[in-house]
Design a protein around this motif. Structure first.
Motif, short mmCIF file in Angstrom:
data_model
loop_
_atom_site.label_atom_id
_atom_site.label_comp_id
_atom_site.label_asym_id
_atom_site.label_seq_id
_atom_site.Cartn_x
_atom_site.Cartn_y
_atom_site.Cartn_z
N THR A 54 0.82 -1.22 0.00
CA THR A 54 0.00 0.00 0.00
C THR A 54 0.85 1.26 0.00
OG1 THR A 54 -0.21 -0.10 2.41
CG2 THR A 54 -1.98 -1.09 1.10
N ALA A 59 -2.38 6.43 -4.23
CA ALA A 59 -3.41 6.51 -3.18
C ALA A 59 -4.72 5.87 -3.62
CB ALA A 59 -3.64 7.96 -2.77
N SER A 60 -5.10 6.03 -4.87
CA SER A 60 -6.37 5.44 -5.34
C SER A 60 -6.30 3.92 -5.31
CB SER A 60 -6.70 5.93 -6.74
OG SER A 60 -5.68 5.54 -7.65
N ARG A 63 -6.54 2.70 -1.72
CA ARG A 63 -7.93 2.67 -1.24
C ARG A 63 -8.65 1.41 -1.71
NH1 ARG A 63 -7.49 8.22 -1.94
NH2 ARG A 63 -8.27 8.17 -4.07
N VAL A 64 -8.42 1.03 -2.96
CA VAL A 64 -9.02 -0.20 -3.49
C VAL A 64 -8.51 -1.41 -2.69
CG1 VAL A 64 -9.10 -1.74 -5.50
CG2 VAL A 64 -9.43 0.72 -5.79
N ASP A 66 -7.49 -1.38 0.33
CA ASP A 66 -8.08 -1.29 1.66
C ASP A 66 -9.51 -1.85 1.65
OD1 ASP A 66 -7.94 -0.46 4.39
OD2 ASP A 66 -9.19 1.27 3.89
N ILE A 67 -10.26 -1.54 0.60
CA ILE A 67 -11.63 -2.05 0.48
C ILE A 67 -11.61 -3.57 0.30
CG2 ILE A 67 -13.67 -2.05 -1.01
CD1 ILE A 67 -13.08 0.98 -1.47
N THR A 70 -10.96 -5.07 3.63
CA THR A 70 -12.15 -4.99 4.48
C THR A 70 -13.17 -6.06 4.09
OG1 THR A 70 -11.85 -2.62 4.78
CG2 THR A 70 -14.04 -3.49 5.21
N ARG A 129 -13.51 1.24 5.41
CA ARG A 129 -12.09 1.54 5.65
C ARG A 129 -11.57 0.70 6.81
NH1 ARG A 129 -9.49 5.05 2.27
NH2 ARG A 129 -7.98 4.84 3.90
#
Length: 142
Positions: A54, A59-60, A63-64, A66-67, A70, A129
């Protein structure tokens, strides 16, 4: 748990006979400690993460990732809770007990699905998140 192991060891070497139930009870207490701490650790963002990837991606994409992490956690918690509930139900139906001391096992096994459900609630509270730690580990050490 530590006192139980200490007393059992002391009795083994001084008295020649350890506490019969100490190893089983210590294992059950360790199981409880581990599973009851999982939701708290997840809530505080102190769980193990692999941040090399990461930190290397934009950054985009982070985030993906991270999702995806999750969603993986949610699926894992659901499957684990379902299987642990079935395991606990089977243990209840056969009145399963420990070998030496005869401690009833299903109440201890109930901690596993309960813990996973709490992890789900914690994650739902944080949304899609991953919870982040409030301080870095170096700040904790100071």
């Amino acid at each position: 748990m530590t006192a139980l192991i200490f007393v059992s060891t002391l009795m083994r070497y001084v008295g020649g006979r350890p506490l019969r139930f100490s190893d089983e009870l210590a294992g059950l207490l360790f199981l409880s400690l581990t599973f009851l701490c999982l939701p708290h650790v997840l809530d505080k963002g102190r769980h193990i993460r692999i941040e090399i990837l990461t930190n290397l991606v934009p950054a985009s994409m982070a985030r993906v990732m991270d999702i995806v992490g999750t969603m993986t956690l949610i699926v894992f918690c659901l499957i684990f809770a379902y299987e642990a509930w079935n395991f606990m139900g089977f243990s209840y139906s056969i009145n399963s007990r420990t070998d030496i001391s005869g401690i009833l096992l299903w109440p201890w096994m109930a901690i596993m699905p309960f813990s996973m459900l709490l992890c789900l609630l914690v994650q739902l509270r944080h949304g899609i998140r991953q919870p982040l730690a409030e301080k870095s580990l170096t700040e904790d050490a100071i």
